[in-house]
Each structure stands twice: as C-alpha cells, then as structure tokens.
Scaffold this active site. Structure first.
Site, PDB file in Angstrom:
ATOM      1  N   ARG A   1      40.089  22.630  27.770  1.00  0.00           N
ATOM      2  CA  ARG A   1      40.711  23.319  28.891  1.00  0.00           C
ATOM      3  C   ARG A   1      41.598  24.445  28.373  1.00  0.00           C
ATOM      4  NH1 ARG A   1      39.932  20.801  33.785  1.00  0.00           N
ATOM      5  NH2 ARG A   1      40.140  22.975  34.433  1.00  0.00           N
TER       6      ARG A   1
ATOM      7  N   LYS B   1      34.885  30.282  31.119  1.00  0.00           N
ATOM      8  CA  LYS B   1      36.210  30.879  31.143  1.00  0.00           C
ATOM      9  C   LYS B   1      36.563  31.219  29.691  1.00  0.00           C
ATOM     10  CE  LYS B   1      38.297  28.889  35.304  1.00  0.00           C
ATOM     11  NZ  LYS B   1      39.446  28.110  35.844  1.00  0.00           N
TER      12      LYS B   1
ATOM     13  N   LYS C   1      56.651  -3.256  72.488  1.00  0.00           N
ATOM     14  CA  LYS C   1      56.152  -4.376  71.684  1.00  0.00           C
ATOM     15  C   LYS C   1      57.098  -5.552  71.843  1.00  0.00           C
ATOM     16  CE  LYS C   1      54.361  -5.784  67.253  1.00  0.00           C
ATOM     17  NZ  LYS C   1      54.815  -7.151  67.546  1.00  0.00           N
TER      18      LYS C   1
ATOM     19  N   GLU D   1      61.009  -4.445  68.807  1.00  0.00           N
ATOM     20  CA  GLU D   1      60.322  -4.272  67.515  1.00  0.00           C
ATOM     21  C   GLU D   1      59.753  -2.875  67.345  1.00  0.00           C
ATOM     22  OE1 GLU D   1      57.971  -7.432  65.255  1.00  0.00           O
ATOM     23  OE2 GLU D   1      57.592  -7.849  67.349  1.00  0.00           O
TER      24      GLU D   1
ATOM     25  N   THR E   1      30.758  25.070  40.780  1.00  0.00           N
ATOM     26  CA  THR E   1      30.661  24.418  39.475  1.00  0.00           C
ATOM     27  C   THR E   1      31.944  23.643  39.195  1.00  0.00           C
ATOM     28  OG1 THR E   1      31.552  26.349  38.320  1.00  0.00           O
ATOM     29  CG2 THR E   1      29.144  26.205  38.543  1.00  0.00           C
TER      30      THR E   1
ATOM     31  N   ASP F   1      39.004  17.529  46.518  1.00  0.00           N
ATOM     32  CA  ASP F   1      38.106  18.682  46.606  1.00  0.00           C
ATOM     33  C   ASP F   1      36.661  18.174  46.542  1.00  0.00           C
ATOM     34  OD1 ASP F   1      36.776  21.046  46.531  1.00  0.00           O
ATOM     35  OD2 ASP F   1      37.787  21.843  44.767  1.00  0.00           O
TER      36      ASP F   1
ATOM     37  N   GLY G   1      44.653  16.846  37.268  1.00  0.00           N
ATOM     38  CA  GLY G   1      44.256  15.697  38.036  1.00  0.00           C
ATOM     39  C   GLY G   1      43.147  14.872  37.432  1.00  0.00           C
TER      40      GLY G   1
END
Length: 838
Positions: free
Chosen positions: A257, A58, A545, A695, A249, A240, A189
């Site tokens: 970055r 890039k 329940k 419950e 890639t 991902d 991330g």
C-alpha cells in the site's frame, strides 16, 4: 553496472532494475530494492490471485513521502508505449478511447510494474481468459468469481470497528452458503472476499452485495452506513459494496500500500480477528514471515473462485450466452437451508397470467408484488404495500426474478438466510396485461381473491423513476399507482384465517361451563431504536408500555342463561384465571365472545404500574392466599389488541383495523382498561412516558398483522431503560445484613452452544425478596456450575439448576458479554427457562 542498478533474467525476459537504493518509505527507510525483493518473493502467490485480471496501478515514482510532504501518486490504466511486447494485455473500450491493461500472468510482469514504482496493483472481481499464447486478449466474461466488501472506517471509527462489522458480514455470507475470507487492507479497514461460481453477472452480484450492505446498515444504524455519501460516514463503518461493479477494482491481495509505512493487503484468520482491539495492519516483512508459518490463507479462494482455468471458459461474447433468468435468484439461496423453491431453470408462461402478493416479515416488513412474465415472476418489494389511494403512489423496488413455483410459497425463511423471516400470501389470482414496456412501464388489472388483501379486482400501474443518486441503479427504482377506476373499496383487507382449536379437542365446552382458553401465543416485540422509527413515524402507532405480565384472555359474553366467563393464559401457557379472579369482570365488558391480548399490572401509590408489587400476586394458587393478597394488591388488565370476535379470526387484519374492532368490542370496567394509542409524535409519546415514569413506548406498525408467537420488527419496544430476562445459575454468600440470605445472583442465558454466563446481580432486592429467593434456591441446589463461569467469579459460589427466570434492568452489555450495572426487578414465572436466550 552500479550497485543501484541490476540486469536480471526473469521467465526468459531481460529486465533492468534501477534506483535500487532510492528510499520509497522514508518513515521506515524502506528502499525500492526492498520493494522489488518483496514482490519477487511474493510473486507466485500474488499471481495466483491476480492472474487473468486487468491490472490498474497506483505509482509513486519518487516514493510515498512523509505526512508533512506526501509523495506524488499517478493512477495508471493504460500501459506506456515503451512497455515490452511480451506483456499479456487486455483491451477495453472507454469513452476516451481504447486502453491496454496489463495482466499479471508471471513474475516478469509483476517485477516490471514494480520497477515503474507501482506500489499498489488493483484488480476487478472478474477474469479474462484466452486460448493459445499470451498476447492481446479482446474478450472478457464480466462474470465475477468472487464477491468483495470493503469495510472503511469513517471519522471516529477504527480498524476494530471494521472487524466487528466483518463478523456480521461473515454471518450473512455463511447464511447464504458462502465462505468468507478477511484481509486487513493495509490502509484503514478490512476487505472481505467470498468465492462465487462465475454464473452471475457483475450487475447481479453487485445487487446482492448492495442488499446485504443495506440490510446490515438497517439493523445497525449507529455503526454501519451503506450509502456512498461521504458526509454520512462520520462515526460509522462504510460497507463499500460497489467494488463488485464490472468497472470497479480493489487492491489485490498481497499488494503493498502507498501509506507512509510499507503495509500490505494481508489475509488474516478469523481466530486472529476474534479480539479486534489487538489487531493491527501488517508490514511486508511480517507477511513474508507469516507465509513460512501459515502458507497462503487465501488458497481456498484461489481454488474455488472461478472454479475454472482457461480450458473451461470460452471467449464467447457474454451477450450470446444462453440467458437463465433465475441465475441471480439461485445464487442468493441454498436449497439445503431454505424451504423456498429453487428450480434448475425458469418456467414458461401459460395462457392465463398469475400474480401473487406476499407479506414478508423480514428485517423490515414489506410486501412482495409478483407478476408472471416470460416464465418467471417479475418481482418488486413494496415497503408500504399496494397503494389504497389513487393520489398517493407507493415506492416499488425491483428485485431479482423469482420462479413460478414461488406463487404458492408460504413459510419461514431461516434467520441468516437471504430474506429471512415469515412469508405469507396476502392475495393471489390472475391478471390482465394492458401494457408491458420492459424497464419502463407496466399496467395490469389484478383479479384477487374475495377475501384477499386487495378485496377483489384492482388496476395498478408500475413505472420506472430512474436513478435517485449517482450510485443508484435506475433499473430498480419504481413507483406503483392505483388506478382511479378501481379505487372504490380499495382499503386492503387481510385474509381471514380459521379460528384456532382449543386445547380440548375431544368435545365442545358446555354452555354453562367455564370457557376453554384459545391457543393463541402472544405476538412479541423487538427492542428498537427511536431514531429508526422517527424516519417514518406516520406509519407507526404509539402505545404506552405497561410494566406487567402478558396475558391472552378468552372471553365468553354473558347471556340470559349464563353469567359469562374468562380464561387467562400467560405467555408460557400457564393458566392464570384463578390467580387474578378480579379480571373475570372482563366478561361483563363485552357483548360478544372474543379473544383479546393485554397486560396484567399492579398499580403503586402513584397510580403507575409497578412490577415489584405485581410480584406479590404472581404464582399464588391457593384461594385463601389469593384473596388475602388481592385485598392488598389488586390488579388491572390493560387490553390493547383483539384476535378473534365471535369465531372470526382477525389475525390477518391490520393493526388499525384490529384497534377499531377492539373499541367496538370491549368497554372499560373497574379493573379493565382499553388504553388509547398516543395522539401525537413519537417524541411527545416518549416524553409523556418518561413523565409518567413508565418503561417506555410500544411502537406498532399500523399495517402490521398479528403473528402469534412470533417476535417481529413491526412491533418495537422503545425503552427508557433496558430490561431483559435471565436465568439464575447460582448465588454468592452474603455478608452483614445479608449473611442469612445471599449477596448476589449469578445469571446466564441460553446461547447456540449452551448456557452463556452474563454476570452477577447484587442490587435491587428487598429483604422479603432475599428470603424468598434463598428458600427457592436451596430447593434446586446442585454441585457443579451449569455454565462456564470465570474462575474469579466462582469464589463462594453456590450452584443451582437453572429453573428460575428473573427480570433485570441494566445499562448495556460489555465486550465480554456481561450485563453492565444490572439491577434486580423480580422473578418471572410467566416465561419458560428455555425462552431466555442471549
């Protein structure tokens, strides 16, 4: 030459570096010269992780710009025509023609790419290798030497959420015997790498990564998404897995970055990620400083990934390599950690083909359908089991081939291992093959066992349905169809198991004596989420329940000679028969011997179960005490399952089949009830439960079998409020009206390395409970805390041996692992202290 231009000699090659004063990152004033300096200083480590991998780039030739006016980015695969001839390259044929990719084999190449404004360098997970001198390399293996996960936060989530998910991914990878190495991506991330031995194809590795991502998304639907659709990512962390594909890639470790500040895809330690809220992305200056102190945190990955150099890998065409159909299977299992068979090679097909269908209680219940073919068991996962109606096909997801030895496998795959859970054989036998078109269509006549799940001979057709979406693998998507000719009596019947022995193995109980309780531990439910059930609620049954204590009742029906008898055993194997004598009425409600499962409850003035009232009956042993309290607080038995009828085990029957037998077997009495399942949707069931002030709701898979003592996800507790058991480890002195009893309880639960402190409970007590608790606690006093309790919580604390189990209602768990707003509900003498876990 000007200050803005330099000629340098690197690795014996002459390079001209230009525009050194150009600002590439306006927000920080970082120049192109500083970028080049970073790549020059990081080169030896960068190359260790990027060598022998094609490099896509890039490029920001004029810098990244600002948020108001971002710079223009070019994504580049092919090298420019003016590229130096000494660059090592690799050719790949694309639909648009042959492209020549650079390989970052030396510092000169890295500096050349940085000079062109290539801030980001992206590489695949597989390597290409050559024999001899660098040059054009025309073969590649496409056998990855590492697996990667890109954890990307959607809108509403951030880096801390990605780190939380990273810990979950690490746990799964470690469970497979794989190490995990995290990087903060420098963008939004986290990236995670796991080294592989290079024996599996990209497709196989991608399949495994996809399954891991899907399983985490299924377990944490409020936090994680694994599907590619971007509209699903809001308030979720996207795992991902697709970057394991041969054509994909990932930004290289230590790459800059193209963000508005010069951040880096930087390796981190797990200790750093222990407190997600404090973690931030690292800038290039920080990365260089860390290298001096910490070295290359990815060094183990570089040493083990690929486990090879050019001398150990040939450039043979991978299609010509010998094929082992169990490569994927073995890569997903560690024979030291799982009881599954893990042979070195696949087998050979015999004269008579075999099949097996296994019931698999993993994260989600499914049936594994396996047909012998070419020395392996070709396998599909059937989420709803084999179809029983020719007009309704069932989904079949093709999985990895399994070894022939798997045909006889039954057992428990440990938690954390791939496919962790209980595996039992539902049916097995031989089959006649009518048609086998690889990847397209299969027709086979299965000859099952007389008492097997198929109920005899059935003919099935499997057919591939192709891709369900742009990112789906079409080879995996199949349907299974029951042929019309074998539809008669097609309803699946579970295999019957032998009746369990009673605790008295020395002699049979005499006909006129009390019945001995059968040794069945109750099947346990998992706390679930309403939205997870709503997706396929027609597959579930819903029961109210009941707020009581669980009991297994062994019942001998009355005869002309005997009045019949009942034995009641709690979840922790305590005989409760004499504590609740009114429930002996159960013997009058049956005409056959049986074993049933249910809940003992005490009703309040409103007619609904109240656990606090039941506390007054629990633990009483003296006949006089029982009779006195029985007059004030009668109890009732809500029978909801049957496990055995006249010596016939029903454990392998489905929920629907057992419920039918239950209504045929047990009638209601004054203290005995057989509640119907709710007739309606889950939403209506939850609303009704709330109106009745119960419950919550029990959701039970209609196809579920009964697994004694197992906590499964085929039974789910859907609660309005959350409750759990805790261990009392201490108490604090009270003030005012509580001066003579206690102010609060300190509670804990067993963790992997001992007791884990969970906080204090100071509300929900009445005066009788406070006095009773203080008396019990004084009898088990000790001098030291049995768990690691923070100093500020130890003030005025009195410690006790953790023998008493309590029940609390709470509003969640804090980040520190403490109960949020806990309220005391009562003691539980039906649960062993060892069973109270985090």
């Amino acid at each position: 030459m000007s200050r803005d231009e330099q000629k340098v000699s690197i690795d014996g090659h002459r390079l001209t570096l230009t525009n050194l004063e150009k600002v590439y990152y306006p927000e920080t004033g970082t120049t192109k010269g500083e970028v080049l300096d970073y790549y020059a200083r990081i080169a030896s480590i960068f190359i260790r992780h990027a060598a022998d991998r094609i490099a896509t780039r890039k490029r920001w030739v004029d810098g990244v710009g600002t948020p108001e006016q971002p710079g223009k980015m070019f994504f580049e695969k092919d090298l420019p025509e003016h590229a130096p001839s000494w660059l090592a390259t690799h050719e790949i044929e694309h639909s648009t023609g042959t492209k020549h990719y650079p390989l970052v084999q030396d510092q000169a190449t890295l500096m050349y790419l940085a000079q062109l404004g290539s801030l980001e360098i992206h590489i695949p997970q597989w390597r290409v290798l050559s024999k001899g001198d660098p040059g054009t390399i025309t073969s590649d293996t496409r056998y990855p030497d590492r697996m990667v996960f890109d954890l990307d936060p959607g809108e509403g989530r951030g880096l801390a959420d990605c780190i939380e998910v990273a810990h979950m991914v690490r746990e799964l990878l470690n469970g497979m015997g794989l190490d995990a190495y995290p990087l903060t991506s420098g963008s939004k991330g986290v990236h995670m790498y796991a080294p592989l031995d290079g024996s599996a194809t990209s497709q196989q590795v991608s399949d495994v990564a996809k399954e891991l991502a899907r399983s985490l998304a299924a377990d944490h639907p409020g936090l994680i998404v694994s599907k590619m659709k971007k509209t699903l990512r809001k308030n979720k962390v996207f795992i991902d897995w697709s970057q394991n594909s041969a054509s994909k890639t990932t930004v290289a470790p230590y790459s800059l970055r193209g963000r508005f500040t010069p951040t880096v895809a930087a390796p981190r330690t797990w200790d750093e990620l222990a407190d997600p809220a404090t973690v931030e992305h690292l800038r290039f200056e920080e990365v260089l400083e860390r290298l001096d102190d910490l070295g290359d945190l990815l060094e183990p990955l570089a040493q083990s990934a690929g486990a090879a150099d050019a001398a150990s890998i040939t450039d043979a065409d991978p299609d010509e390599a010998p094929q082992d159909r169990l490569t994927t299977y073995r890569s997903m299992r560690d024979p030291k950690k799982t009881p599954e068979p893990v042979p070195d090679r696949h087998g050979t097909t015999g004269d008579e083909r075999i099949f097996v269908i296994q019931e698999h209680h993993a994260r989600r219940l499914h049936w594994d359908f396996r047909l012998e073919h070419e020395g392996v068991l070709v396998s599909w996962a059937l989420p709803k089991g084999p179809p029983t109606d020719p007009d309704r096909n069932h989904l079949a997801i093709q999985t990895e081939d399994h070894p022939m030895e798997y045909a006889s496998f039954e057992g428990t795959i440990p938690k954390g291992e791939y496919g962790g859970g209980e595996v039992t054989i539902w049916d097995s036998g031989t089959y006649e093959l009518k048609k086998w078109r690889d990847g397209k269509e299969i027709t086979a006549v299965l000859h099952g066992q007389p008492d097997g799940g198929l109920g005899g001979t059935k003919e099935f057709a499997l057919f591939n349905t192709g891709s369900h979406g742009p990112n789906e693998d079409p080879a995996r998507n199949w349907m299974i169809h029951l042929k019309e000719s074998s539809a008669d009596d097609a309803a699946p019947r579970s295999k019957k198991t032998k009746t369990r022995k009673t605790r008295d193995d020395e002699a049979e109980v005499s006909a006129d004596g009390p019945v001995e309780p059968a040794e069945y531990a109750p099947m346990l439910a998992t706390i679930g989420e309403v939205n997870a059930v709503e997706q396929d609620e027609h597959d579930w049954a819903f029961e109210m329940k009941w707020d009581g204590i669980r009991a297994i009742a062994t019942v001998r029906a009355p005869t002309n000679a005997t009045p019949g008898s009942v034995a009641l055993v709690s979840r922790n194997d305590i005989d409760m028969t004499n504590t609740y004598p009114e429930l002996a009425e159960l013997a009058e409600c049956v005409e056959v011997d049986c074993v049933v499962d249910g809940e003992i409850v005490a009703l309040g003035p409103s007619g609904r179960p109240e656990f606090g009232r039941l506390q007054q009956r629990m633990g009483l042993k003296k006949a006089r005490d029982v009779e006195e309290e029985r007059a004030k607080t009668p109890v009732y038995f809500m029978v909801f399952d049957v496990l055995e009828v006249d010596g016939e085990s029903l454990l392998r029957d489905s929920y629907d089949q057992r419920r039918q037998r239950l209504f045929e077997t047990v009638s209601e009495g004054e203290h005995i009830y057989v509640p119907e399942a709710f007739d309606g949707s889950l939403e209506h069931a939850m609303n009704s439960s709330k109106q009745l002030k119960l419950e919550g709701v029990m959701a039970k898979k209609k196809s579920s079998v009964y697994l004694p003592g197992k906590r499964t996800k085929t039974w789910l507790k859907l609660k309005h409020a959350t409750t759990r058991e805790v261990l009392i480890i201490g108490w604090r002195t009270g003030n005012g009206g509580r001066a003579g009893t206690l102010g609060s309880l300190l509670v804990a639960a067993h963790g992997p390395e001992g007791l884990v402190y969970m906080g204090r409970v100071g509300t929900g007590f009445d005066q009788d409970q406070l006095e009773m608790l203080r008396e019990k606690l004084d009898g088990i006093a000790r001098k030291t805390p049995p768990a690691d309790v923070p100093a500020e919580q130890r003030k005025d604390a009195n410690w006790v041996t953790p023998k008493l189990v309590g029940d609390v209602e709470f509003g969640g768990i804090t980040e520190a692992g403490r109960l949020r707003h806990p309220v005391w509900r009562g003691l539980r003498d039906d649960i062993d202290p060892e069973d109270v876990t985090v």
